[in-house]
Scaffold this active site. Structure first.
Site, PDB file in Angstrom:
ATOM      1  N   GLU A  15       0.827  -1.197   0.000  1.00 31.47           N
ATOM      2  CA  GLU A  15       0.000   0.000   0.000  1.00 31.47           C
ATOM      3  C   GLU A  15       0.862   1.248   0.000  1.00 31.47           C
ATOM      4  O   GLU A  15       1.905   1.305   0.624  1.00 31.47           O
ATOM      5  CB  GLU A  15      -0.902   0.003   1.238  1.00 31.47           C
ATOM      6  CG  GLU A  15      -1.695  -1.284   1.328  1.00 31.47           C
ATOM      7  CD  GLU A  15      -2.953  -1.153   2.153  1.00 31.47           C
ATOM      8  OE1 GLU A  15      -3.325  -0.031   2.519  1.00 31.47           O
ATOM      9  OE2 GLU A  15      -3.564  -2.196   2.420  1.00 31.47           O
ATOM     10  N   CYS A  26       3.264   8.626   1.154  1.00 38.89           N
ATOM     11  CA  CYS A  26       3.573   7.767   2.294  1.00 38.89           C
ATOM     12  C   CYS A  26       3.925   6.398   1.711  1.00 38.89           C
ATOM     13  O   CYS A  26       3.074   5.732   1.125  1.00 38.89           O
ATOM     14  CB  CYS A  26       2.354   7.692   3.203  1.00 38.89           C
ATOM     15  SG  CYS A  26       2.577   6.595   4.611  1.00 38.89           S
ATOM     16  N   CYS A  30       4.878  -6.335   8.345  1.00 38.08           N
ATOM     17  CA  CYS A  30       5.781  -5.796   9.365  1.00 38.08           C
ATOM     18  C   CYS A  30       5.913  -6.803  10.497  1.00 38.08           C
ATOM     19  O   CYS A  30       4.947  -7.483  10.849  1.00 38.08           O
ATOM     20  CB  CYS A  30       5.242  -4.484   9.909  1.00 38.08           C
ATOM     21  SG  CYS A  30       6.396  -3.641  11.013  1.00 38.08           S
ATOM     22  N   CYS A  62       3.202  -3.935  16.680  1.00 37.63           N
ATOM     23  CA  CYS A  62       2.701  -2.900  17.596  1.00 37.63           C
ATOM     24  C   CYS A  62       1.203  -3.124  17.789  1.00 37.63           C
ATOM     25  O   CYS A  62       0.487  -3.436  16.835  1.00 37.63           O
ATOM     26  CB  CYS A  62       2.981  -1.510  17.032  1.00 37.63           C
ATOM     27  SG  CYS A  62       4.746  -1.185  16.836  1.00 37.63           S
ATOM     28  N   CYS A  73      -1.544  -1.281  15.512  1.00 43.19           N
ATOM     29  CA  CYS A  73      -1.265  -1.076  14.079  1.00 43.19           C
ATOM     30  C   CYS A  73      -1.762  -2.249  13.241  1.00 43.19           C
ATOM     31  O   CYS A  73      -1.446  -3.406  13.518  1.00 43.19           O
ATOM     32  CB  CYS A  73       0.235  -0.890  13.880  1.00 43.19           C
ATOM     33  SG  CYS A  73       0.712  -0.720  12.148  1.00 43.19           S
ATOM     34  N   CYS A 114      -2.612   6.541   8.940  1.00 40.60           N
ATOM     35  CA  CYS A 114      -1.529   5.887   9.674  1.00 40.60           C
ATOM     36  C   CYS A 114      -2.027   4.649  10.398  1.00 40.60           C
ATOM     37  O   CYS A 114      -3.025   4.692  11.094  1.00 40.60           O
ATOM     38  CB  CYS A 114      -0.983   6.819  10.738  1.00 40.60           C
ATOM     39  SG  CYS A 114       0.396   7.776  10.198  1.00 40.60           S
TER      40      CYS A 114
END
Ligand code: SAH
Length: 344
Positions: free
Chosen positions: A93, A106, A113, A117, A120, A332
């Site tokens: 993305e 971005c 990942c 976290c 997220c 985000c």
């Protein structure tokens, strides 16, 4: 089996010249190819009409390193979220964020990942692989071409942890800077902070902005939000950040996600102010963007303002960054490409 051909995008000028010579072409051809790659939106060698025709036809399948747009969604605030399909079929993305004087991209640095976290969406899907330098550069070109407007800023705040992909991040930064022509000061690399990595980046003495995702002013709270923080005690992180500022002469920014009832108490703002006292830095408060896999809440505006006010009273430069693109799941922490599906 011969190794698969290395795409041309994001090659340094020395590498591109070497490649051109390996093709029995004179070195000046490298300059023409660069123009086609970065200015003229070429997607194949065949299109490069000022290069020898017979050669182009012979090499027409040579990869330049471009992705294809699998899907594009435009939010009411004009933020555009792209799902890009890579050569191996994986999806990443990328977000294009226009404003009055800027066009910010971005970019993702990894597919998925590994940081996990708690708040997220990307982390919920796990880690698949690092992006190659050309796959990072391609994201900037794709947004520039789609908006038909020059990209002014790039933030490494998409999927992934950029500092876990330094060997590809550094050439990508170099290409974005030198080939696409975006100043280093207009590039921001955001990191969760990992042992050794901030020091390694500092040694490169780049003029980019480093943003560190802090999210808590003390180690125990930080570990509950960022599991990987266990391996990086806060005092060490802060020392590395101070050294980074000293070595690069650049200010650093800290990101602090605001989660209602978790890390938004004014007492924590005081503790944060203590931690950052005398440090050349800027705090970006990011009110949490809800994701379906976690049950945190975004604080009320009054709580956000109160937290920010404590920092201001302590002379800590602070701004509140409300994410753009929420309606397109492009904000985000909302980026998650699983089997071509959209985030959220
Ligand atoms: N891995 C890097 C860069 C990617 S995340 C990092 O951690 O900094 C970019 C920023 O978005 C980070 O500050 C991250 O903490 C924040 N973020 C992640 N999920 C979010 C969410 N749901 N709401 C608001 N910000 C989020």
């Amino acid at each position: 089996m011969s190794p698969s051909p290395q795409p041309l995008l994001a090659k340094s000028s020395a590498e591109l010249t070497e490649w051109v010579q390996s093709q029995d072409l004179p070195p000046y051809r490298a300059k023409q190819i660069r123009q086609w790659l970065y200015q003229k939106q070429a997607r194949s060698l065949l299109e490069m009409s000022d290069l020898p025709k017979a050669w182009r036809e012979r090499r027409q399948d040579y990869p330049l390193g471009r992705s294809t747009i699998e899907q594009r969604r435009i939010a009411p605030d004009q933020t555009r979220k792209y799902l890009l399909k890579l050569q191996d079929g994986l999806i990443i993305e990328t977000v294009g964020i226009p404003s009055a004087k800027r066009l910010t991209v971005c970019v993702s640095s990894q597919v998925g990942c590994a940081m996990d976290c708690r708040f997220c969406a990307t982390g919920k899907g796990g880690f698949l692989r690092n992006l190659e330098a050309h796959e990072i550069v391609d994201q900037v070109l794709t947004v520039q071409e789609d908006f038909q407007e020059r990209v002014s800023h790039v933030v490494f705040m998409g999927m992934g942890e950029p500092l876990l992909n330094l060997p590809r991040l550094l050439p990508a930064i170099q290409s974005i800077n030198q080939d696409i022509g975006i100043g280093q000061r207009s590039l921001t690399v955001s990191t969760v902070g990992l042992p050794q990595k901030i020091r390694q980046l500092a040694e490169k003495k780049l003029q980019i902005t480093l943003a560190v995702s802090l999210h808590a002013p003390n180690q125990p709270l930080r570990e509950t939000l960022i599991p990987k923080a266990k391996h990086y005690p806060l005092p060490q992180l802060m020392t590395d950040c101070r050294d980074y500022v000293e070595q690069t002469g650049r200010r650093l920014s800290f990101e602090y996600i605001l989660l209602a009832g978790v890390n938004d108490h004014p007492a924590l703002a005081k503790e944060l102010a203590q931690l950052l006292r005398g440090f050349q830095s800027h705090v970006n408060l990011i009110p949490y963007n809800p994701i379906s896999e976690a049950d945190y809440r975004r604080p009320e505006s009054s709580a956000i303002e109160a937290f920010s006010a404590v920092l201001t009273q302590s002379y800590i430069p602070v701004s509140v960054r409300y994410s753009r693109g929420l309606e397109a799941d492009a904000a985000c922490g909302q980026l998650r490409a699983s089997q071509g599906a959209t985030a959220g």
